[in-house]
Design an enzyme around this catalytic site. Sequence first.
Site, PDB file in Angstrom:
ATOM      1  N   HIS A 119     -86.529  32.762  29.817  1.00 45.65           N
ATOM      2  CA  HIS A 119     -86.579  33.447  31.112  1.00 45.65           C
ATOM      3  C   HIS A 119     -87.577  34.603  31.102  1.00 45.65           C
ATOM      4  CE1 HIS A 119     -82.935  31.459  32.818  1.00 45.65           C
ATOM      5  NE2 HIS A 119     -82.595  31.372  31.546  1.00 45.65           N
ATOM      6  N   ASN A 129     -77.987  30.215  37.110  1.00 47.55           N
ATOM      7  CA  ASN A 129     -79.193  29.395  37.284  1.00 47.55           C
ATOM      8  C   ASN A 129     -79.189  28.754  38.663  1.00 47.55           C
ATOM      9  OD1 ASN A 129     -80.312  29.842  34.753  1.00 47.55           O
ATOM     10  ND2 ASN A 129     -79.518  27.964  33.858  1.00 47.55           N
ATOM     11  N   HIS A 140     -76.070  40.536  31.186  1.00 43.37           N
ATOM     12  CA  HIS A 140     -75.145  40.044  30.166  1.00 43.37           C
ATOM     13  C   HIS A 140     -73.948  39.394  30.863  1.00 43.37           C
ATOM     14  CE1 HIS A 140     -72.619  39.610  26.811  1.00 43.37           C
ATOM     15  NE2 HIS A 140     -73.103  40.577  26.070  1.00 43.37           N
TER      16      HIS A 140
HETATM   17 FE1  HDE Z   1     -79.279  32.598  28.915  1.00 43.27          FE
HETATM   18  N1  HDE Z   1     -80.266  33.933  27.748  1.00 43.27           N
HETATM   19  N2  HDE Z   1     -78.493  31.753  27.278  1.00 43.27           N
HETATM   20  N3  HDE Z   1     -78.406  31.143  30.042  1.00 43.27           N
HETATM   21  N4  HDE Z   1     -80.074  33.376  30.543  1.00 43.27           N
HETATM   22  C1  HDE Z   1     -81.096  34.888  28.169  1.00 43.27           C
HETATM   23  O1  HDE Z   1     -81.040  37.113  27.447  1.00 43.27           O
HETATM   24  C2  HDE Z   1     -78.486  32.295  26.049  1.00 43.27           C
HETATM   25  C3  HDE Z   1     -77.635  30.113  29.602  1.00 43.27           C
HETATM   26  C4  HDE Z   1     -79.813  33.044  31.833  1.00 43.27           C
HETATM   27  O2  HDE Z   1     -83.325  37.784  34.208  1.00 43.27           O
HETATM   28  C5  HDE Z   1     -81.509  35.841  27.107  1.00 43.27           C
HETATM   29  O3  HDE Z   1     -81.799  39.073  28.223  1.00 43.27           O
HETATM   30  C6  HDE Z   1     -77.705  31.493  25.145  1.00 43.27           C
HETATM   31  C7  HDE Z   1     -76.974  29.471  30.689  1.00 43.27           C
HETATM   32  C8  HDE Z   1     -80.614  33.831  32.729  1.00 43.27           C
HETATM   33  O4  HDE Z   1     -83.032  38.959  32.386  1.00 43.27           O
HETATM   34  C9  HDE Z   1     -80.727  35.333  25.878  1.00 43.27           C
HETATM   35  C10 HDE Z   1     -77.259  30.428  25.891  1.00 43.27           C
HETATM   36  C11 HDE Z   1     -77.374  30.141  31.806  1.00 43.27           C
HETATM   37  C12 HDE Z   1     -81.349  34.676  31.907  1.00 43.27           C
HETATM   38  C13 HDE Z   1     -80.004  34.142  26.443  1.00 43.27           C
HETATM   39  C14 HDE Z   1     -77.758  30.607  27.228  1.00 43.27           C
HETATM   40  C15 HDE Z   1     -78.272  31.174  31.378  1.00 43.27           C
HETATM   41  C16 HDE Z   1     -80.989  34.373  30.554  1.00 43.27           C
HETATM   42  C17 HDE Z   1     -82.984  36.037  26.937  1.00 43.27           C
HETATM   43  C18 HDE Z   1     -76.404  29.261  25.449  1.00 43.27           C
HETATM   44  C19 HDE Z   1     -76.984  29.857  33.262  1.00 43.27           C
HETATM   45  C20 HDE Z   1     -82.380  35.698  32.350  1.00 43.27           C
HETATM   46  C21 HDE Z   1     -83.296  37.405  27.497  1.00 43.27           C
HETATM   47  C22 HDE Z   1     -75.203  29.635  24.821  1.00 43.27           C
HETATM   48  C23 HDE Z   1     -75.596  30.119  33.519  1.00 43.27           C
HETATM   49  C24 HDE Z   1     -81.745  37.017  32.641  1.00 43.27           C
HETATM   50  C25 HDE Z   1     -82.014  37.982  27.781  1.00 43.27           C
HETATM   51  C26 HDE Z   1     -82.779  38.002  33.125  1.00 43.27           C
HETATM   52  C27 HDE Z   1     -81.503  35.056  29.449  1.00 43.27           C
HETATM   53  C28 HDE Z   1     -79.166  33.425  25.696  1.00 43.27           C
HETATM   54  C29 HDE Z   1     -77.530  29.651  28.240  1.00 43.27           C
HETATM   55  C30 HDE Z   1     -78.902  32.050  32.319  1.00 43.27           C
HETATM   56  C31 HDE Z   1     -81.531  35.016  24.651  1.00 43.27           C
HETATM   57  C32 HDE Z   1     -77.459  31.790  23.686  1.00 43.27           C
HETATM   58  C33 HDE Z   1     -75.973  28.306  30.602  1.00 43.27           C
HETATM   59  C34 HDE Z   1     -80.638  33.761  34.245  1.00 43.27           C
HETATM   60  O5  HDE Z   1     -79.812  36.276  25.446  1.00 43.27           O
END
Ligand code: HDE
Length: 669
Positions: A68, A141, A332
């Site tokens: 993202h 999402n 978060h």
């Molecule tokens: Fe994320 N995801 N994600 N994700 N995600 C990040 O956090 C992660 C997942 C989502 O505009 C990171 O601050 C793991 C699902 C958005 O700042 C990180 C898993 C969904 C955003 C991270 C998922 C999301 C992130 C990278 C699987 C939809 C952007 C930077 C267990 C419900 C937020 C950050 C923004 C961002 C980890 C799966 C949505 C690395 C480990 C499912 C919208 O922490």
Amino acid sequence: MNKKKQQLKTFTTQDVDGPLTTNQGLKMDEDNFSLKAGRRGSTLLEDFHLREKITHFDHERIPERVVHARGYGAHGTFTCTKEASKWTKAHFLNEVGRETPIFVRFSNVAGSKGSSDVVRDVRGFATKFYTEEGNFDLVGNNIPVFYIQDAIKFPDLIHAVKPEPHNEIPQAQSAHDTFWDFVSQHQESTHMLMWHLSDRAIPKNLRMMEGFGVHTFRLINAQNESFFVKFHLKPQLGVHSVTWDEAQKINGKDPDFHRRDLYEAIERGDFPVWDFGVQVIPEAAQFDFDFDVLDATKLWPEEQIPVEYLGELVLNENVDNVFAETEQVAFHPGHVVPGIDFSDDPLLQGRLFSYTDTQLSRLGGPNFHEIPINRPVCPFTNNQRDGMHRQTINPSVTSYYPNALANNQPAPVPEEQGGFHHFEQSLEGKKVRERADSFLDFYSQATMFYESLADYEQQHLKDALVFELGKCKNEQIRKNVINQMNHVHHDLAKYGAQKLGLPIPSKIETPNVKTYPSLSQATTPNGLNTKTVGVIVSPQASAEQLKWIRTLETKYPIVLSTISNRQGTFEHFDMPIDETFDTTHPVLFDSLLVINTFDAPTDQKTIGQFLNEAYDHAKPIASTVDFLTFPILFPIDSEGVYMLDTMDETPFIEGLTIGRFWKRGEGNE
Ligand code: HDE
């Protein structure tokens, strides 16, 4: 001004009114030349101004988000429209009319920060609600399901979709071997893959996307009853997409297409609005469905479990500084308030660890909650101290609990007075690294989604498969994917196999499923909805014609841009020419309207090209002059092609309301 904006104001400095100083406050008498021994040098190490300026510059970048990375944000307000205390004690949902400041960041998942907007990808839709009880982050999402069921696979998924490590190609694309290798090894990815190949993954703009919390969360009411919940955000403008051909061209013509649209819409006062809704089931009903509510690869059909709307989310203010706000915002999914809690979804559980962890390296230490955009609007008090970049001065002697010296302050707050109390969920079982049997149905919802699409949407999906898999070089992976598609629908597998020159697998039994109109974009709200019109008009147009064009924008909720063969103003009416044939392209508009002919054959040729392109993309096109003046390649009696009597826009506006004429264009006739 809402409470969050007021708070941000206290951190805002203008930096334009005062004298130029160093960061130490020293006024400087020169900013163009470094300090040298003699006019031709050498440069002196003593030059603290040069050193400070360059050192700061050297450190102006922070790590981009590991996923993202490319995102765009705006401020707004959430207003509660239906109180929800029967399900949740969350304060921000408990009184009709209660307003909560919000900040939303939209994002692309795979591409790096400098990639293009309109790529085939999932979009992030993350909202920070600055509630009176602390920040609630809905980090969702635009697609309601996910590729994997268990967080332990996330690094593998992302490694596979990101550019390949040996040559860092391709940027912001899933159309390459490692991605298809990963998904073909994971039957659980099939449902999300259908969404990824559908028009959902190429949204027209950020204002016309749905938002989904994806996971099942929990709502808890004041009686401590627990409900399972899915969060939804429905755009009042409907869900709309571009075509893949448009997407590829837009990325060249305007890589910032989505962010520009959002920014300009907010500046114009066309504030996008989403209805905030929930699907709720009592905890006791969790086993009543043919999917496991804890499985993030499954959605809850809205026709089966209706969405109940509790509020409206409006984005009405752009940021003042993209780095300070959009880049430094830290979301978060674990930021919850009393009345909202987690489920055992194994994907969600992993996320609860990941987000703070990633901010530590991205924002450089544990005090990122003090960055203005991240601060709650309610007071926050605890015994955490020190660390990199600490902003707050904590004069208290005690920084531990319990303590006698400060009378045990700050003290935990009992649940009945608003303290967060984790839901007392009963747990039993053995420690195992296994998947639940109820997570093993990989294809039903993939087939359900595919079969719920309109014909033209299915065709888009098939074409997307051919493009994406066509870029995968490994033949075995291609064959595996075709076999995977055969479990969804034989037609899909057959189409893909034929186009890719692969053996057509024999037809197998696919799940017998119900279809749901809510899954198709064909059922979405439509209308004029800020649609854009490229008005092709010569600099010599009459004042009458130009006045007419101007009235269209006041009469209808549409956005017009005049396009001509030169910049400047019109000859007979004081109105600027917005774009020229050199600066714009029909893929950047929802429709074209030609007002008059141009003398130069090259201009006529360009207009012909513009019209052909808009026609191929199934868009309404209209002209007040004979279409045949231009070298067009389409029949003028086609649907959505309007020959206007001078200055009567009615049929064109009707066509614009419909939006696209899928039966023509793109070779689908
Ligand atoms: Fe994320 N995801 N994600 N994700 N995600 C990040 O956090 C992660 C997942 C989502 O505009 C990171 O601050 C793991 C699902 C958005 O700042 C990180 C898993 C969904 C955003 C991270 C998922 C999301 C992130 C990278 C699987 C939809 C952007 C930077 C267990 C419900 C937020 C950050 C923004 C961002 C980890 C799966 C949505 C690395 C480990 C499912 C919208 O922490």
